[in-house]
Design a protein around this motif. Sequence first.
Motif, PDB file in Angstrom:
ATOM      1  N   PHE A  29       1.541   4.697  -4.099  1.00  0.00           N
ATOM      2  CA  PHE A  29       2.584   5.394  -4.843  1.00  0.00           C
ATOM      3  C   PHE A  29       2.284   6.890  -4.891  1.00  0.00           C
ATOM      4  O   PHE A  29       3.172   7.718  -4.743  1.00  0.00           O
ATOM      5  CB  PHE A  29       2.693   4.828  -6.261  1.00  0.00           C
ATOM      6  CG  PHE A  29       3.877   5.351  -7.022  1.00  0.00           C
ATOM      7  CD1 PHE A  29       5.125   4.766  -6.850  1.00  0.00           C
ATOM      8  CD2 PHE A  29       3.756   6.411  -7.893  1.00  0.00           C
ATOM      9  CE1 PHE A  29       6.225   5.244  -7.544  1.00  0.00           C
ATOM     10  CE2 PHE A  29       4.851   6.896  -8.587  1.00  0.00           C
ATOM     11  CZ  PHE A  29       6.090   6.316  -8.417  1.00  0.00           C
ATOM     12  N   ILE A  67       5.494  -1.953  -1.133  1.00  0.00           N
ATOM     13  CA  ILE A  67       6.412  -1.946  -2.277  1.00  0.00           C
ATOM     14  C   ILE A  67       6.273  -0.617  -3.032  1.00  0.00           C
ATOM     15  O   ILE A  67       7.269  -0.021  -3.454  1.00  0.00           O
ATOM     16  CB  ILE A  67       6.147  -3.152  -3.205  1.00  0.00           C
ATOM     17  CG1 ILE A  67       6.534  -4.454  -2.498  1.00  0.00           C
ATOM     18  CG2 ILE A  67       6.907  -2.994  -4.524  1.00  0.00           C
ATOM     19  CD1 ILE A  67       6.129  -5.709  -3.240  1.00  0.00           C
ATOM     20  N   THR A  71       9.160   2.094  -3.666  1.00  0.00           N
ATOM     21  CA  THR A  71       9.474   2.459  -5.054  1.00  0.00           C
ATOM     22  C   THR A  71       9.397   3.966  -5.241  1.00  0.00           C
ATOM     23  O   THR A  71      10.259   4.574  -5.863  1.00  0.00           O
ATOM     24  CB  THR A  71       8.513   1.753  -6.018  1.00  0.00           C
ATOM     25  OG1 THR A  71       8.611   0.345  -5.811  1.00  0.00           O
ATOM     26  CG2 THR A  71       8.837   2.081  -7.464  1.00  0.00           C
ATOM     27  N   ARG A  72       8.362   4.564  -4.687  1.00  0.00           N
ATOM     28  CA  ARG A  72       8.214   6.018  -4.779  1.00  0.00           C
ATOM     29  C   ARG A  72       9.419   6.704  -4.133  1.00  0.00           C
ATOM     30  O   ARG A  72       9.944   7.682  -4.648  1.00  0.00           O
ATOM     31  CB  ARG A  72       6.928   6.478  -4.105  1.00  0.00           C
ATOM     32  CG  ARG A  72       6.656   7.956  -4.295  1.00  0.00           C
ATOM     33  CD  ARG A  72       5.375   8.375  -3.581  1.00  0.00           C
ATOM     34  NE  ARG A  72       4.888   9.636  -4.037  1.00  0.00           N
ATOM     35  CZ  ARG A  72       5.426  10.814  -3.752  1.00  0.00           C
ATOM     36  NH1 ARG A  72       6.510  10.877  -3.028  1.00  0.00           N
ATOM     37  NH2 ARG A  72       4.904  11.927  -4.203  1.00  0.00           N
TER      38      ARG A  72
END
Length: 170
Positions: A29, A67, A71-72
């Motif tokens: 992330f 994931i 998401t980032r």
Amino acid sequence: MKKVTSLVVDRVVGNQILFTGILSFVVPFLLSTHQFPLGVLVNAGLYLSVFYLKKPARMTLVFFPSIAVMTRGLIFGNFTHFLLIMTPFIWMGNLVLTMGFEKLVIFNRLFAGVLSGVVKFGLLWTSSHLLFQLNLIPKALVIAMGFNQLMTALLGMGLALFIVGIEPNS
């Protein structure tokens, strides 16, 4: 006494899974725009998971990094649906790397690491080429799934073997 020991073991394993899951999500992330260092760290984590984690905890490393990157991208506006198309292949590549390494490591750690990294690279490179030929992903993603994947897998293996203190020729 056996019940108390089982409870302690369950708690330790649960904490390993939680820590691994958080780490495998947080690092990608934070570093998602830097493919090379991220790839080395993720692959090192995949190799290290074979030494230190049971299979349930290892699965977080297979799934969470991609994931986290997606998401980032959703949060900070850099999301591309092309990565979504590649994600199942990335998961398969991570799974192949960990399972291959786990099965072959009894013979020779360096051989196991190189072979599992090459197989992961082959899977990602081949799948990205096929998806490109079907006009589902751009050439840039094919390049990202190419030689960089092999290099990050091999450097990640080197880092993992360094961390566990294993001579490459053992």
